[in-house]
Design an enzyme around this catalytic site. Sequence first.
Site, PDB file in Angstrom:
ATOM      1  N   ARG A   1       0.772  -1.152   0.171  1.00 60.88           N
ATOM      2  CA  ARG A   1      -0.062   0.017  -0.001  1.00 60.88           C
ATOM      3  C   ARG A   1       0.693   1.305   0.206  1.00 60.88           C
ATOM      4  NH1 ARG A   1      -2.279  -3.415   3.561  1.00 60.88           N
ATOM      5  NH2 ARG A   1      -4.358  -4.149   3.306  1.00 60.88           N
TER       6      ARG A   1
ATOM      7  N   ILE B   1      -1.521 -10.706   4.779  1.00 61.51           N
ATOM      8  CA  ILE B   1      -2.005 -11.793   4.051  1.00 61.51           C
ATOM      9  C   ILE B   1      -0.871 -12.873   3.608  1.00 61.51           C
ATOM     10  CG2 ILE B   1      -3.963 -10.343   3.177  1.00 61.51           C
ATOM     11  CD1 ILE B   1      -2.285  -9.839   0.668  1.00 61.51           C
TER      12      ILE B   1
ATOM     13  N   HIS C   1      -7.722  -9.609   6.367  1.00 68.33           N
ATOM     14  CA  HIS C   1      -7.782  -9.275   4.743  1.00 68.33           C
ATOM     15  C   HIS C   1      -7.572 -10.411   4.046  1.00 68.33           C
ATOM     16  CE1 HIS C   1      -6.397  -4.855   5.824  1.00 68.33           C
ATOM     17  NE2 HIS C   1      -7.967  -5.053   5.824  1.00 68.33           N
TER      18      HIS C   1
ATOM     19  N   ILE D   1       9.385  -3.777  15.683  1.00 68.22           N
ATOM     20  CA  ILE D   1       8.699  -4.848  16.513  1.00 68.22           C
ATOM     21  C   ILE D   1       9.423  -6.280  16.988  1.00 68.22           C
ATOM     22  CG2 ILE D   1       7.435  -5.705  14.527  1.00 68.22           C
ATOM     23  CD1 ILE D   1       4.995  -5.715  16.561  1.00 68.22           C
TER      24      ILE D   1
END
Length: 242
Positions: free
Chosen positions: A37, A106, A122, A233
Amino acid sequence: MKTQPIEQLNEIIKNSNNIVFFGGAGVSTESGIPDFRSKDGLYNQKYAYPPETIISRTFFDEFSEEFFRFYKDRVICLTALPNPAHIKLAELEKTGKLKAVITQNIDGLHQLAGSNNVIELHGSIHRNYCMKCHTFYDAEFIANSDGVPHCTVCDGIVKPDVVLYEESLNINDLNKAIEYIQQADTLIVGGTSLVVYPAAGLVDNFNGKHLIEINKTPTKETHQADLVINQPIGEVFSKIDI
Ligand SMILES: [Zn+2]
């Protein structure tokens, strides 16, 4: 003396019995999966449309060839491996503390790391179905297909079971996610800015004790997090004691 964020995180996890993790694109980008995205210069040179346009249902239906060119090139990444965040979450599930992973990704990396209860809001690149006869195909079939993948049984177009723009989320998955969030005593939100629908709305369902946000870059957080850690993370999760 002020305790370090990681120590605080470990203390919260130690005292929690119902943890839910909600993850966004940042969890996958640390495994080398590009956030399709995000806009980078490359798209503009290689594709005539922005990713939001290409990854939409209208575009899929009208320009299937171009959709799959982008999809195979930028969305599917079959060589990616789980990073420390995926691995630690799978370990946390085995201890019984972590009840569910809710993800917007995904790529199936949570399952590859060993997580069992994963809600994929998603969808997944690993599930693909013929639009006519619903025969199942794996991600390798799509990746190795020439142009638009066609069903070997009936020649229908094989569509990835991923939620495209203009498509709605699976209501059962959404309800399950809400239920887990409502029951959690600790909600860890990682690798997302919470601006992508439905992340922000989902977090509103949380009534537990500790809302934790782990995101590499500081974001405009509208929710009141008890603990915000602005570090990669994977790095943060590698320091969690189990
Ligand atoms: Zn078919």
